[in-house]
Motif scaffolding. Structure first.
Motif, PDB file in Angstrom:
ATOM      1  N   PHE A   1      -0.105   4.720 -13.144  1.00 37.06           N
ATOM      2  CA  PHE A   1       0.700   3.586 -12.717  1.00 37.06           C
ATOM      3  C   PHE A   1       1.113   3.770 -11.255  1.00 37.06           C
ATOM      4  O   PHE A   1       1.664   4.803 -10.872  1.00 37.06           O
ATOM      5  N   VAL A   2       0.860   2.730 -10.441  1.00 40.44           N
ATOM      6  CA  VAL A   2       0.939   2.833  -8.990  1.00 40.44           C
ATOM      7  C   VAL A   2       1.837   1.747  -8.411  1.00 40.44           C
ATOM      8  O   VAL A   2       1.800   0.600  -8.854  1.00 40.44           O
ATOM      9  N   LYS A   3       2.621   2.107  -7.409  1.00 38.77           N
ATOM     10  CA  LYS A   3       3.418   1.117  -6.685  1.00 38.77           C
ATOM     11  C   LYS A   3       2.511   0.269  -5.799  1.00 38.77           C
ATOM     12  O   LYS A   3       1.604   0.782  -5.146  1.00 38.77           O
ATOM     13  N   ARG A   4       2.789  -1.028  -5.765  1.00 46.24           N
ATOM     14  CA  ARG A   4       1.985  -1.956  -4.980  1.00 46.24           C
ATOM     15  C   ARG A   4       2.891  -2.938  -4.255  1.00 46.24           C
ATOM     16  O   ARG A   4       3.735  -3.575  -4.869  1.00 46.24           O
ATOM     17  N   ARG A   5       2.726  -3.054  -2.937  1.00 44.06           N
ATOM     18  CA  ARG A   5       3.522  -4.004  -2.151  1.00 44.06           C
ATOM     19  C   ARG A   5       2.790  -5.328  -2.058  1.00 44.06           C
ATOM     20  O   ARG A   5       1.603  -5.372  -1.733  1.00 44.06           O
ATOM     21  N   GLN A   6       3.496  -6.402  -2.355  1.00 43.65           N
ATOM     22  CA  GLN A   6       2.925  -7.736  -2.259  1.00 43.65           C
ATOM     23  C   GLN A   6       3.874  -8.648  -1.499  1.00 43.65           C
ATOM     24  O   GLN A   6       5.093  -8.489  -1.569  1.00 43.65           O
ATOM     25  N   LYS A   7       3.285  -9.614  -0.774  1.00 41.37           N
ATOM     26  CA  LYS A   7       4.096 -10.597  -0.082  1.00 41.37           C
ATOM     27  C   LYS A   7       4.134 -11.866  -0.919  1.00 41.37           C
ATOM     28  O   LYS A   7       3.113 -12.536  -1.112  1.00 41.37           O
ATOM     29  N   ILE A   8       5.317 -12.198  -1.430  1.00 41.86           N
ATOM     30  CA  ILE A   8       5.511 -13.361  -2.278  1.00 41.86           C
ATOM     31  C   ILE A   8       6.570 -14.251  -1.640  1.00 41.86           C
ATOM     32  O   ILE A   8       7.711 -13.823  -1.438  1.00 41.86           O
ATOM     33  N   ASP A   9       6.182 -15.505  -1.336  1.00 39.31           N
ATOM     34  CA  ASP A   9       7.109 -16.446  -0.698  1.00 39.31           C
ATOM     35  C   ASP A   9       7.735 -15.845   0.559  1.00 39.31           C
ATOM     36  O   ASP A   9       8.958 -15.887   0.756  1.00 39.31           O
ATOM     37  N   ASP A  10       6.889 -15.242   1.403  1.00 42.31           N
ATOM     38  CA  ASP A  10       7.314 -14.659   2.678  1.00 42.31           C
ATOM     39  C   ASP A  10       8.249 -13.458   2.518  1.00 42.31           C
ATOM     40  O   ASP A  10       8.918 -13.064   3.474  1.00 42.31           O
ATOM     41  N   LYS A  11       8.315 -12.905   1.331  1.00 47.29           N
ATOM     42  CA  LYS A  11       9.131 -11.716   1.107  1.00 47.29           C
ATOM     43  C   LYS A  11       8.261 -10.608   0.533  1.00 47.29           C
ATOM     44  O   LYS A  11       7.415 -10.852  -0.323  1.00 47.29           O
ATOM     45  N   TRP A  12       8.490  -9.388   1.045  1.00 50.90           N
ATOM     46  CA  TRP A  12       7.741  -8.244   0.544  1.00 50.90           C
ATOM     47  C   TRP A  12       8.448  -7.652  -0.657  1.00 50.90           C
ATOM     48  O   TRP A  12       9.633  -7.332  -0.610  1.00 50.90           O
ATOM     49  N   VAL A  13       7.712  -7.511  -1.763  1.00 53.89           N
ATOM     50  CA  VAL A  13       8.259  -6.919  -2.979  1.00 53.89           C
ATOM     51  C   VAL A  13       7.356  -5.775  -3.412  1.00 53.89           C
ATOM     52  O   VAL A  13       6.155  -5.763  -3.113  1.00 53.89           O
ATOM     53  N   THR A  14       7.927  -4.807  -4.103  1.00 54.76           N
ATOM     54  CA  THR A  14       7.162  -3.674  -4.614  1.00 54.76           C
ATOM     55  C   THR A  14       7.024  -3.800  -6.115  1.00 54.76           C
ATOM     56  O   THR A  14       8.013  -3.960  -6.825  1.00 54.76           O
ATOM     57  N   LYS A  15       5.789  -3.751  -6.583  1.00 52.70           N
ATOM     58  CA  LYS A  15       5.508  -3.852  -8.008  1.00 52.70           C
ATOM     59  C   LYS A  15       4.791  -2.588  -8.464  1.00 52.70           C
ATOM     60  O   LYS A  15       4.140  -1.911  -7.668  1.00 52.70           O
ATOM     61  N   VAL A  16       4.915  -2.270  -9.737  1.00 53.31           N
ATOM     62  CA  VAL A  16       4.186  -1.144 -10.323  1.00 53.31           C
ATOM     63  C   VAL A  16       3.115  -1.707 -11.241  1.00 53.31           C
ATOM     64  O   VAL A  16       3.415  -2.494 -12.144  1.00 53.31           O
ATOM     65  N   GLU A  17       1.866  -1.311 -10.989  1.00 49.35           N
ATOM     66  CA  GLU A  17       0.752  -1.848 -11.759  1.00 49.35           C
ATOM     67  C   GLU A  17      -0.173  -0.722 -12.224  1.00 49.35           C
ATOM     68  O   GLU A  17      -0.220   0.347 -11.609  1.00 49.35           O
TER      69      GLU A  17
ATOM     70  N   SER B   1      -9.899  17.719 -10.263  1.00 49.84           N
ATOM     71  CA  SER B   1      -9.004  18.214 -11.305  1.00 49.84           C
ATOM     72  C   SER B   1      -8.454  17.098 -12.169  1.00 49.84           C
ATOM     73  O   SER B   1      -7.851  17.347 -13.201  1.00 49.84           O
ATOM     74  N   GLY B   2      -8.635  15.839 -11.749  1.00 48.08           N
ATOM     75  CA  GLY B   2      -8.060  14.715 -12.472  1.00 48.08           C
ATOM     76  C   GLY B   2      -6.769  14.230 -11.873  1.00 48.08           C
ATOM     77  O   GLY B   2      -6.266  13.167 -12.239  1.00 48.08           O
ATOM     78  N   ASP B   3      -6.190  14.994 -10.943  1.00 55.72           N
ATOM     79  CA  ASP B   3      -4.984  14.542 -10.254  1.00 55.72           C
ATOM     80  C   ASP B   3      -5.332  13.345  -9.376  1.00 55.72           C
ATOM     81  O   ASP B   3      -6.429  13.251  -8.842  1.00 55.72           O
ATOM     82  N   ILE B   4      -4.389  12.433  -9.230  1.00 51.57           N
ATOM     83  CA  ILE B   4      -4.604  11.232  -8.443  1.00 51.57           C
ATOM     84  C   ILE B   4      -3.723  11.276  -7.211  1.00 51.57           C
ATOM     85  O   ILE B   4      -2.507  11.414  -7.317  1.00 51.57           O
ATOM     86  N   VAL B   5      -4.330  11.218  -6.037  1.00 52.50           N
ATOM     87  CA  VAL B   5      -3.582  11.122  -4.793  1.00 52.50           C
ATOM     88  C   VAL B   5      -3.558   9.653  -4.403  1.00 52.50           C
ATOM     89  O   VAL B   5      -4.597   9.042  -4.190  1.00 52.50           O
ATOM     90  N   ILE B   6      -2.364   9.073  -4.326  1.00 53.82           N
ATOM     91  CA  ILE B   6      -2.254   7.638  -4.123  1.00 53.82           C
ATOM     92  C   ILE B   6      -1.308   7.326  -2.980  1.00 53.82           C
ATOM     93  O   ILE B   6      -0.524   8.147  -2.538  1.00 53.82           O
ATOM     94  N   GLN B   7      -1.394   6.087  -2.493  1.00 56.27           N
ATOM     95  CA  GLN B   7      -0.415   5.551  -1.578  1.00 56.27           C
ATOM     96  C   GLN B   7      -0.150   4.115  -1.999  1.00 56.27           C
ATOM     97  O   GLN B   7      -0.984   3.484  -2.635  1.00 56.27           O
ATOM     98  N   ALA B   8       1.019   3.611  -1.691  1.00 62.60           N
ATOM     99  CA  ALA B   8       1.356   2.260  -2.113  1.00 62.60           C
ATOM    100  C   ALA B   8       0.346   1.264  -1.569  1.00 62.60           C
ATOM    101  O   ALA B   8      -0.022   1.298  -0.407  1.00 62.60           O
TER     102      ALA B   8
END
Length: 322
Positions: free
Chosen positions: A53-69, A190-197
């Motif tokens: 499960f990863v954090k994701r930034r989206q722009k909705i109605d000119d506002k930036w929100v962070t979602k987890v998907e 190793s199966g570890d996941i290196v992620i960025q938003a």
């Protein structure tokens, strides 16, 4: 959405691990429910790193929100394929080919690394084929240069993109993607996941591409003592007075050298944020201890855990190569 015959269910102990250790900090209950519903539907287990499960930034109605998907690694898609009982094989190749590319408003052909993945199903007379080009998926840093793994292992990274897309195409999997194709990071051997938003739209220079997280399997906390201050690099003095694991390890790497790729990225993150830290290595077990009052959320999302005894943030790793 899935070829699984029976949806996956989690018991109370598994749910406790998932909710407390496998979701990014600040995940809402609604986001947890959504992510877990996808995991159940696809019959993928986050504890065994088939889905994460990863954090994701989206722009909705000119506002930036962070979602987890939810996101699925290539091996998660393979798990779905095998479970269908219709998987008949996969072949992935790479080579240099001329591909159309738009530069300066003009289309032209340019040599690019291209990978092709072919997936066969027992119940289909024709295979499912996907081709992907390096320039479309290569992740780049703020200077526009390929990130570490895309520079050093471009074929490996691009093959994961092609294989994930071909498996989704062949087994009718919708709504989830692998980290390599969305620019969200990569999966280690190793199966570890290196992620960025993930950001759907980047507002000028607001993006901080140094924010990396390392999604590792749940593990018990162990106590680590402070080590002498060292120069900030990928090497550190081996600590003999602060054993991390009493089990004697065999065939360790060169003394004091950090070779675990996830740990090296964590070190780069700390250096980039000017967060002071120490490293202790004992055999194949390593600890990075950091001290910061202003970057608590960053450290937590990057795999650090607070040690009340040490009064420091602790990150554990296995000092093994990619």
């Amino acid at each position: 959405m899935s070829n699984a015959l029976v949806k996956l269910e989690f018991d109370k102990e598994q749910m406790a691990v998932i909710e407390t250790q496998l979701f990014p900090s600040g995940t809402s209950k609604a986001e947890q429910q959504y992510c877990l519903s996808v995991a159940r539907e696809l019959c993928l287990n986050p504890i065994t790193k088939e889905i994460f499960f990863v954090k994701r930034r989206q722009k909705i109605d000119d506002k930036w929100v962070t979602k987890v998907e939810p996101m699925v690694g290539r091996d998660g898609f393979l798990s779905i394929a095998h479970r269908s009982k219709q998987f008949a094989g996969i072949e992935t190749t790479a080579g240099i080919r001329e591909v159309p590319q738009l530069e300066g408003g003009q289309w032209g052909f340019k040599n690019q690394l291209v990978t092709e993945c072919i997936v066969w199903r027992k119940d289909s007379p024709k295979p499912f084929t996907v081709q992907v080009a390096y320039n479309e998926y290569c992740q780049r840093n703020s200077e526009g240069n390929p990130t570490k793994f895309w520079a050093e292992k471009p074929e490996t990274m691009l093959k994961k993109v092609a294989e994930s897309q071909a498996l989704r195409k062949a087994f009718n999997i919708h709504g989830v993607y692998c980290p390599e194709e969305l620019g969200a990071g990569f999966e280690l051997a190793s199966g570890d996941i290196v992620i960025q938003a993930i950001e759907e739209e980047r507002p000028g220079n607001e993006t901080d591409k140094s924010h990396l997280s390392v999604v590792k399997p749940p593990q018990a906390e162990t106590q680590a003592t402070k080590t002498p201050k060292h120069q900030k690099s990928s090497t550190a003095t081996t600590s003999q007075s602060a054993p991390i694991n009493e089990e004697v390890q065999t065939s360790p790497p060169s003394p004091g050298q950090v070779i675990d790729e996830a740990a090296l990225l964590v070190i780069e993150l700390l250096d980039g944020k000017h967060i002071p830290y120490d490293i202790a290595i004992n055999g194949l077990d390593g600890i990075i201890s950091a001290k910061s009052f202003n970057e608590k959320e960053l450290l937590k999302s990057s795999g650090f855990r607070w040690s009340a005894d040490q009064k420091r943030w602790i990150y554990k790793f296995r000092n093994e190569p990619f």
